[in-house]
Design an enzyme around this catalytic site. Structure first.
Site, PDB file in Angstrom:
ATOM      1  N   GLY A   1      -8.349   0.282   0.470  1.00  0.00           N
ATOM      2  CA  GLY A   1      -9.862   0.131   0.628  1.00  0.00           C
ATOM      3  C   GLY A   1     -10.838   1.232   0.656  1.00  0.00           C
ATOM      4  O   GLY A   1     -11.909   1.081   1.200  1.00  0.00           O
TER       5      GLY A   1
ATOM      6  N   HIS B   1       2.378  -6.275   5.406  1.00  0.00           N
ATOM      7  CA  HIS B   1       1.148  -5.557   4.920  1.00  0.00           C
ATOM      8  C   HIS B   1       0.808  -4.525   6.208  1.00  0.00           C
ATOM      9  O   HIS B   1       0.785  -5.210   7.288  1.00  0.00           O
ATOM     10  CB  HIS B   1       0.065  -6.472   4.450  1.00  0.00           C
ATOM     11  CG  HIS B   1      -0.909  -5.840   3.693  1.00  0.00           C
ATOM     12  ND1 HIS B   1      -1.925  -5.208   4.395  1.00  0.00           N
ATOM     13  CD2 HIS B   1      -1.281  -5.657   2.373  1.00  0.00           C
ATOM     14  CE1 HIS B   1      -2.882  -4.469   3.390  1.00  0.00           C
ATOM     15  NE2 HIS B   1      -2.274  -4.740   2.306  1.00  0.00           N
TER      16      HIS B   1
ATOM     17  N   GLU C   1      -2.029  -4.225   7.094  1.00  0.00           N
ATOM     18  CA  GLU C   1      -2.955  -4.621   7.878  1.00  0.00           C
ATOM     19  C   GLU C   1      -2.369  -5.825   8.821  1.00  0.00           C
ATOM     20  O   GLU C   1      -2.960  -5.645  10.040  1.00  0.00           O
ATOM     21  CB  GLU C   1      -4.191  -5.648   7.066  1.00  0.00           C
ATOM     22  CG  GLU C   1      -5.149  -4.469   6.495  1.00  0.00           C
ATOM     23  CD  GLU C   1      -5.368  -4.990   5.078  1.00  0.00           C
ATOM     24  OE1 GLU C   1      -5.541  -6.119   4.795  1.00  0.00           O
ATOM     25  OE2 GLU C   1      -6.107  -4.147   4.210  1.00  0.00           O
TER      26      GLU C   1
ATOM     27  N   GLU D   1       2.277   1.253  -0.158  1.00  0.00           N
ATOM     28  CA  GLU D   1       0.831   1.258   0.052  1.00  0.00           C
ATOM     29  C   GLU D   1       0.339   2.132   1.087  1.00  0.00           C
ATOM     30  O   GLU D   1       0.495   1.617   2.424  1.00  0.00           O
ATOM     31  CB  GLU D   1       0.226  -0.296   0.478  1.00  0.00           C
ATOM     32  CG  GLU D   1       0.344  -1.191  -0.453  1.00  0.00           C
ATOM     33  CD  GLU D   1      -0.551  -2.593  -0.577  1.00  0.00           C
ATOM     34  OE1 GLU D   1      -1.352  -2.576  -1.375  1.00  0.00           O
ATOM     35  OE2 GLU D   1      -0.651  -2.883   0.519  1.00  0.00           O
TER      36      GLU D   1
ATOM     37  N   ASN E   1      -3.991  -9.322  -3.998  1.00  0.00           N
ATOM     38  CA  ASN E   1      -3.968  -9.822  -2.543  1.00  0.00           C
ATOM     39  C   ASN E   1      -5.415  -9.908  -2.260  1.00  0.00           C
ATOM     40  O   ASN E   1      -6.174  -9.043  -2.244  1.00  0.00           O
ATOM     41  CB  ASN E   1      -3.448  -8.715  -1.972  1.00  0.00           C
ATOM     42  CG  ASN E   1      -3.353  -8.928  -0.438  1.00  0.00           C
ATOM     43  OD1 ASN E   1      -3.663 -10.129  -0.042  1.00  0.00           O
ATOM     44  ND2 ASN E   1      -3.050  -7.997   0.545  1.00  0.00           N
ATOM     45  N   TRP E   2      -5.899 -11.291  -2.166  1.00  0.00           N
ATOM     46  CA  TRP E   2      -7.174 -11.495  -1.619  1.00  0.00           C
ATOM     47  C   TRP E   2      -7.574 -11.176  -0.449  1.00  0.00           C
ATOM     48  O   TRP E   2      -8.764 -11.497   0.024  1.00  0.00           O
ATOM     49  CB  TRP E   2      -7.439 -13.117  -2.200  1.00  0.00           C
ATOM     50  CG  TRP E   2      -7.822 -12.948  -3.557  1.00  0.00           C
ATOM     51  CD1 TRP E   2      -7.772 -12.089  -4.537  1.00  0.00           C
ATOM     52  CD2 TRP E   2      -8.761 -14.302  -4.445  1.00  0.00           C
ATOM     53  NE1 TRP E   2      -8.331 -12.628  -5.789  1.00  0.00           N
ATOM     54  CE2 TRP E   2      -8.949 -13.943  -5.748  1.00  0.00           C
ATOM     55  CE3 TRP E   2      -8.962 -15.762  -3.948  1.00  0.00           C
ATOM     56  CZ2 TRP E   2      -9.490 -14.747  -6.402  1.00  0.00           C
ATOM     57  CZ3 TRP E   2      -9.544 -16.545  -4.870  1.00  0.00           C
ATOM     58  CH2 TRP E   2      -9.697 -15.966  -6.090  1.00  0.00           C
ATOM     59  N   LYS E   3      -6.579 -11.057   0.437  1.00  0.00           N
ATOM     60  CA  LYS E   3      -6.891 -10.732   1.988  1.00  0.00           C
ATOM     61  C   LYS E   3      -7.604 -12.073   2.511  1.00  0.00           C
ATOM     62  O   LYS E   3      -7.548 -12.939   1.986  1.00  0.00           O
ATOM     63  CB  LYS E   3      -7.363  -9.387   2.188  1.00  0.00           C
ATOM     64  CG  LYS E   3      -6.636  -8.355   1.521  1.00  0.00           C
ATOM     65  CD  LYS E   3      -7.001  -6.855   1.949  1.00  0.00           C
ATOM     66  CE  LYS E   3      -6.140  -5.828   1.092  1.00  0.00           C
ATOM     67  NZ  LYS E   3      -6.433  -4.658   1.649  1.00  0.00           N
TER      68      LYS E   3
ATOM     69  N   SER F   1      -6.219   0.996  -3.613  1.00  0.00           N
ATOM     70  CA  SER F   1      -7.471   1.648  -4.382  1.00  0.00           C
ATOM     71  C   SER F   1      -6.959   1.502  -5.831  1.00  0.00           C
ATOM     72  O   SER F   1      -7.621   2.471  -6.572  1.00  0.00           O
ATOM     73  CB  SER F   1      -8.035   2.986  -3.838  1.00  0.00           C
ATOM     74  OG  SER F   1      -8.654   2.718  -2.670  1.00  0.00           O
TER      75      SER F   1
ATOM     76  N   GLY G   1      -5.940  -4.961  -4.072  1.00  0.00           N
ATOM     77  CA  GLY G   1      -6.868  -5.747  -3.082  1.00  0.00           C
ATOM     78  C   GLY G   1      -8.166  -6.061  -3.765  1.00  0.00           C
ATOM     79  O   GLY G   1      -8.636  -6.898  -4.205  1.00  0.00           O
ATOM     80  N   GLY G   2      -9.241  -5.341  -3.481  1.00  0.00           N
ATOM     81  CA  GLY G   2     -10.397  -5.185  -3.617  1.00  0.00           C
ATOM     82  C   GLY G   2     -11.056  -5.503  -5.044  1.00  0.00           C
ATOM     83  O   GLY G   2     -11.482  -6.729  -5.494  1.00  0.00           O
TER      84      GLY G   2
HETATM   85  P1  13P Z   1      -7.377  -2.073  -2.055  1.00  0.00           P
HETATM   86  O1  13P Z   1      -7.020  -2.315  -3.562  1.00  0.00           O
HETATM   87  O2  13P Z   1      -8.535  -2.862  -1.876  1.00  0.00           O
HETATM   88  O3  13P Z   1      -7.355  -0.908  -1.709  1.00  0.00           O
HETATM   89  O4  13P Z   1      -6.227  -2.939  -1.201  1.00  0.00           O
HETATM   90  C1  13P Z   1      -4.899  -2.527  -1.544  1.00  0.00           C
HETATM   91  C2  13P Z   1      -4.042  -3.605  -0.586  1.00  0.00           C
HETATM   92  O5  13P Z   1      -4.051  -3.342   0.707  1.00  0.00           O
HETATM   93  C3  13P Z   1      -3.281  -4.569  -1.459  1.00  0.00           C
HETATM   94  O6  13P Z   1      -2.420  -5.189  -0.603  1.00  0.00           O
END
Ligand code: 13P
Length: 239
Positions: free
Chosen positions: A162, A88, A90, A156, A9-11, A201, A222-223
């Site tokens: 993050g 999600h 966020e 999650e 997920n590149w956000k 993470s 994510g990251g």
């Molecule tokens: P991180 O892997 O950056 O913690 O993000 C997880 C996430 O929210 C994937 O949707």
């Protein structure tokens, strides 16, 4: 259930200059999923060459209409996307999305023929209050459609996203086991077949341990999904 599914997920990250990362992922394997920003989906589908499934990070609940700035599930499918992430944390936080909103989006995704990843997870305050099952159970009850065909659940924990912090393997197993039990109670055999991803993470050095837990069917990353090297290292560790 088959081996782990790794979904990036590149956000709100990724310009056209990042497309070679997708091509590199596709050159190395044919089983990754990636959700780039809407702006890159068409080019990402081309870069992936059918070897990385491309998806959206959200969709509107309606197929079309007067919703300036929004993107519908049929629009994603029209670009060649194969899945969509809904709910999600966020978006639940930033955009004030409710369980009912998330459910409506999930239904829209299904109607467009997309696989749908429905995200759930507790905040740190909620975990500290001993409310993990109440929160996650409530999100599952309110966010999932009545037919789980093509649905994937992603657990999650908000405090792990993050932050570089993760639940212990035992904590992950406990919540995934709880989610499985709720899925089976509501959907029977279909609930047994729903894949449950862990997100928060996930990195190359913790992927094997987290993905080795019971009822963990993959990772939502994510990251560490932003480069091919990192996402490929996670996928390799998961095998
Ligand atoms: P991180 O892997 O950056 O913690 O993000 C997880 C996430 O929210 C994937 O949707």
């Amino acid at each position: 259930m088959g081996r782990s599914l790794i979904v990036g997920n590149w956000k709100m990250n990724g310009l056209a200059a990042a497309l070679p990362e997708i091509a590199a992922m596709a050159a190395a394997r044919d089983d990754l999923w990636l959700a780039p920003p809407f702006t890159l989906i068409g080019a990402a589908v081309a870069a992936a060459g059918g070897r990385v499934a491309i998806g959206g990070q959200d969709c509107h609940a309606s197929a079309s209409g007067a919703h300036t700035g929004c993107v519908s599930a049929p629009m994603l499918a029209d670009l060649g996307a194969g899945f969509v992430i809904v709910g999600h944390s966020e978006r639940r936080t930033d955009m004030h999305e409710t369980d009912a909103d998330v459910r409506a989006k999930a239904l829209a995704g299904q109607a467009a023929g997309l696989q749908v990843i429905v995200c759930v997870g507790e905040s740190e305050v909620q975990r500290d209050a001993g409310a993990v099952e109440a929160v996650v159970g409530g999100q599952l009850a309110g966010s999932l459609p009545d037919d789980v065909a093509g649905v994937i659940v992603a657990y999650e924990p908000v405090w792990a996203i993050g932050t570089g912090r993760t639940p212990t393997p035992a904590e992950v197993a406990a919540v995934h086991g709880f989610i499985r039990a709720r899925l089976v109670a509501r959907f029977g055999a279909a609930g047994q077949g729903v894949r449950i991803l862990y997100g928060g993470s996930v990195k190359p050095d913790n992927a094997a341990l987290l993905l080795g837990q019971a009822d963990v069917g993959g990772a939502l990353v994510g990251g560490a999904s932003l480069t091919a090297a990192s996402l490929l290292a996670i996928a390799a560790a998961a095998e």
